[in-house]
Enzyme design. Sequence first.
Site: not given
Length: 295
Positions: A38, A66, A80, A172
């Site tokens: 991303d 993550y 986001d 997200r």
Amino acid sequence: MNGVINFFKPRGMTSHDAVNLLRRTLKTKKIGHTGTLDPNASGVLPLCIGKGTRIAEYLLDSNKEYIGELTLGYRTDTQDGDGKVISISNKSVTENEIISTMSKYIGDISQLPPMYSALKHKGKKLYELAREGKTVERTPRSIKIYDQKILSIEDCKKILFYTSCSRGTYIRTLCDDIGMDLGTYGYMSYLLRVGAGSFKIEDSYSIEYISKLNHEEILQIITPMDKALEHIERFTVPEYLYSKLINGVVLQVDTEENMMNKLLRVYCKDIFVGIGKIILDDSKFYLKMDKVLMI
């Protein structure tokens, strides 16, 4: 130069931008990524170089790790912090509710890909359609969350968490789903990829660091192809079959049934030859090379 560089992608840079930047820095055209990260996320982005581009497909399915931040009370059109706020909630939730809800998002789950994604619909990327104000029907996909830990909760509004997940997981969307589940909305306000397969953030290199290296020093930070594929099981072929193996001949081998139909890192004479699979034919096991990668 053949192998993989563990590149640290800064926030705001697309994966395509990262490839172009490294091409200019290393003065080589043959560079590719192993799946997009991303643009508003930073962290680990393995980049394949030279003949290493031939193993990119085997790195795509590696698990990802993550550290993300979920901010509650708002929903955005992009899920986001870069998007437009489309819903606001003043509902308060407790730490126990947050912990209980997030614990449900572990294991096999179904996730609807977001409109703001690089997936394509009739040849056009979804985010391009979204920017035109269009929404198209998407099919939910099965993903897997292997591990999830809450690292901190601030005022029951901001949750810092760690996630280990399968390919194709949108953090997200995970944040958006959890916010909806809590009944108070939520969006991803921060994302750092700390792992992609065997590549970890503590071993990654920034463009500033790479640009200061000479040719020999760059070679030292390139991960060899076989080491980059350590998530694939190793299989050794007897030395007398070497000449046939490197020419892609299907070979009868002595092995077990549990080795069938899975990718294998194939070695002979302690040399990494490539990727192959065990197949069964007439009650006999054969090794069929999927790709010979000898340099």
